[in-house]
Scaffold this motif. Structure first.
Motif, mmCIF file in Angstrom:
data_model
loop_
_atom_site.group_PDB
_atom_site.id
_atom_site.type_symbol
_atom_site.label_atom_id
_atom_site.label_comp_id
_atom_site.label_asym_id
_atom_site.label_seq_id
_atom_site.Cartn_x
_atom_site.Cartn_y
_atom_site.Cartn_z
ATOM 1 N N LYS A 9 0.822 -1.201 0.000
ATOM 2 C CA LYS A 9 0.000 0.000 0.000
ATOM 3 C C LYS A 9 0.862 1.259 0.000
ATOM 4 N N GLN A 10 1.920 1.258 0.770
ATOM 5 C CA GLN A 10 2.814 2.413 0.784
ATOM 6 C C GLN A 10 3.494 2.592 -0.568
ATOM 7 N N PHE A 11 3.895 1.469 -1.184
ATOM 8 C CA PHE A 11 4.534 1.533 -2.495
ATOM 9 C C PHE A 11 3.580 2.100 -3.541
ATOM 10 N N ILE A 12 2.349 1.625 -3.566
ATOM 11 C CA ILE A 12 1.374 2.100 -4.547
ATOM 12 C C ILE A 12 1.112 3.593 -4.344
ATOM 13 N N PHE A 13 0.966 4.017 -3.106
ATOM 14 C CA PHE A 13 0.724 5.431 -2.833
ATOM 15 C C PHE A 13 1.886 6.293 -3.315
ATOM 16 N N VAL A 14 3.109 5.905 -2.979
ATOM 17 C CA VAL A 14 4.290 6.675 -3.396
ATOM 18 C C VAL A 14 4.437 6.652 -4.917
ATOM 19 N N TYR A 15 4.193 5.501 -5.534
ATOM 20 C CA TYR A 15 4.280 5.369 -6.987
ATOM 21 C C TYR A 15 3.309 6.329 -7.675
ATOM 22 N N LEU A 16 2.055 6.351 -7.251
ATOM 23 C CA LEU A 16 1.066 7.242 -7.856
ATOM 24 C C LEU A 16 1.391 8.710 -7.571
ATOM 25 N N LEU A 17 1.894 8.986 -6.382
ATOM 26 C CA LEU A 17 2.274 10.353 -6.037
ATOM 27 C C LEU A 17 3.437 10.834 -6.900
ATOM 28 N N GLY A 65 -6.244 7.350 -9.909
ATOM 29 C CA GLY A 65 -5.698 6.243 -9.128
ATOM 30 C C GLY A 65 -5.574 6.589 -7.656
ATOM 31 N N LEU A 66 -5.108 7.801 -7.355
ATOM 32 C CA LEU A 66 -5.007 8.234 -5.953
ATOM 33 C C LEU A 66 -6.387 8.311 -5.299
ATOM 34 N N ARG A 67 -7.363 8.772 -6.067
ATOM 35 C CA ARG A 67 -8.725 8.827 -5.535
ATOM 36 C C ARG A 67 -9.253 7.430 -5.219
ATOM 37 N N MET A 68 -9.053 6.493 -6.147
ATOM 38 C CA MET A 68 -9.515 5.117 -5.935
ATOM 39 C C MET A 68 -8.746 4.460 -4.787
ATOM 40 N N PHE A 69 -7.464 4.764 -4.696
ATOM 41 C CA PHE A 69 -6.649 4.225 -3.604
ATOM 42 C C PHE A 69 -7.197 4.706 -2.268
ATOM 43 N N HIS A 70 -7.544 5.972 -2.196
ATOM 44 C CA HIS A 70 -8.101 6.534 -0.958
ATOM 45 C C HIS A 70 -9.454 5.903 -0.628
ATOM 46 N N GLU A 71 -10.326 5.760 -1.630
ATOM 47 C CA GLU A 71 -11.667 5.223 -1.392
ATOM 48 C C GLU A 71 -11.658 3.735 -1.052
ATOM 49 N N HIS A 72 -10.720 2.994 -1.611
ATOM 50 C CA HIS A 72 -10.703 1.533 -1.452
ATOM 51 C C HIS A 72 -9.455 1.037 -0.721
ATOM 52 N N TYR A 73 -8.907 1.861 0.148
ATOM 53 C CA TYR A 73 -7.679 1.509 0.849
ATOM 54 C C TYR A 73 -7.794 0.181 1.590
ATOM 55 N N HIS A 74 -8.874 -0.035 2.280
ATOM 56 C CA HIS A 74 -9.026 -1.248 3.088
ATOM 57 C C HIS A 74 -9.420 -2.462 2.247
ATOM 58 N N ASP A 75 -9.861 -2.242 1.019
ATOM 59 C CA ASP A 75 -10.272 -3.344 0.149
ATOM 60 C C ASP A 75 -9.171 -3.767 -0.821
ATOM 61 N N VAL A 121 -8.206 18.180 -22.692
ATOM 62 C CA VAL A 121 -8.750 16.940 -23.253
ATOM 63 C C VAL A 121 -7.858 15.765 -22.872
ATOM 64 N N ALA A 122 -6.552 15.954 -22.934
ATOM 65 C CA ALA A 122 -5.619 14.886 -22.563
ATOM 66 C C ALA A 122 -5.788 14.507 -21.093
ATOM 67 N N PHE A 123 -5.940 15.505 -20.211
ATOM 68 C CA PHE A 123 -6.163 15.235 -18.799
ATOM 69 C C PHE A 123 -7.448 14.442 -18.594
ATOM 70 N N LEU A 124 -8.521 14.881 -19.250
ATOM 71 C CA LEU A 124 -9.804 14.184 -19.109
ATOM 72 C C LEU A 124 -9.728 12.763 -19.645
ATOM 73 N N THR A 125 -8.934 12.551 -20.682
ATOM 74 C CA THR A 125 -8.739 11.192 -21.196
ATOM 75 C C THR A 125 -8.082 10.317 -20.139
ATOM 76 N N GLY A 126 -7.079 10.847 -19.462
ATOM 77 C CA GLY A 126 -6.420 10.081 -18.405
ATOM 78 C C GLY A 126 -7.327 9.837 -17.219
ATOM 79 N N PHE A 127 -8.070 10.845 -16.824
ATOM 80 C CA PHE A 127 -8.950 10.709 -15.674
ATOM 81 C C PHE A 127 -10.093 9.746 -15.971
ATOM 82 N N GLY A 128 -10.641 9.814 -17.176
ATOM 83 C CA GLY A 128 -11.755 8.949 -17.561
ATOM 84 C C GLY A 128 -11.324 7.845 -18.504
ATOM 85 N N TYR A 129 -10.195 7.224 -18.217
ATOM 86 C CA TYR A 129 -9.608 6.217 -19.105
ATOM 87 C C TYR A 129 -10.574 5.086 -19.449
#
Length: 165
Positions: A9-17, A65-75, A121-129
């Motif tokens: 979990k720490q690795f994923i958080f740091v990687y996304l950050l 990814g950071l948002r999903m990580f925060h919402e589903h941290y325990h899962d 548009v590029a940002f929205l593409t990444g956010f809504g992949y």
């Protein structure tokens, strides 16, 4: 103890950050013109706009990814590690392709010619992949189905590679 709970979990958080902050930093470097010449054999000045689009997509993907990580941290389980690792990379590439598809006229959306509009548009593409991939799937089904009625159901109504009489 499961390795995902110990260090994963720490690795994923740091990687996304790192992807998030690094994308912002790289967009600033490319926008300022600091990076000149060739990098790994590629002339940066020719492709710096596309790199900005890619980093904008990676920024959107890392933010999601950071948002999903925060919402589903325990899962979080090991099956999701690949999703978190690949998200910024896939969003980087898909953002560039999105801009190319808009510039070619294949995707129809009124986007201004300004750099800010294309980065958005590029940002929205990444956010809504995920939604982007659904649209690309529908586009390729319509584009390559051989059906002229615009039916994109993908139910086999196209003729594949067979020529029509």
């Amino acid at each position: 103890m499961d390795p995902i709970h110990r260090f994963g979990k720490q690795f994923i958080f740091v990687y996304l950050l790192i992807w998030f902050v690094g994308s912002l930093w790289m967009m600033a470097l490319l926008g300022s013109g600091t990076i000149q010449g060739k990098l790994l054999g590629v002339d940066v000045t020719l492709y710096h706009e596309y790199a900005c689009f890619g980093f904008a997509g990676a920024l959107g993907g890392a933010l999601y990814g950071l948002r999903m990580f925060h919402e589903h941290y325990h899962d979080l389980t090991t099956q999701w590690v690949y999703w978190y690792l690949m998200r910024p990379v896939l969003c980087f590439g898909s953002a560039i392709i999105t801009i190319i598809l808009f510039q070619s006229g294949i995707l129809l959306l009124q986007v201004g010619d300004s750099m800010a509009a294309r980065i958005s548009v590029a940002f929205l593409t990444g956010f809504g992949y995920g939604k982007f991939m659904e649209k690309i799937r529908a586009l390729t089904t319509t584009f390559f189905s051989g059906s002229s009625n615009g039916n994109s159901s993908g139910n086999g109504s196209g003729n594949g590679d067979k020529p029509q009489p």
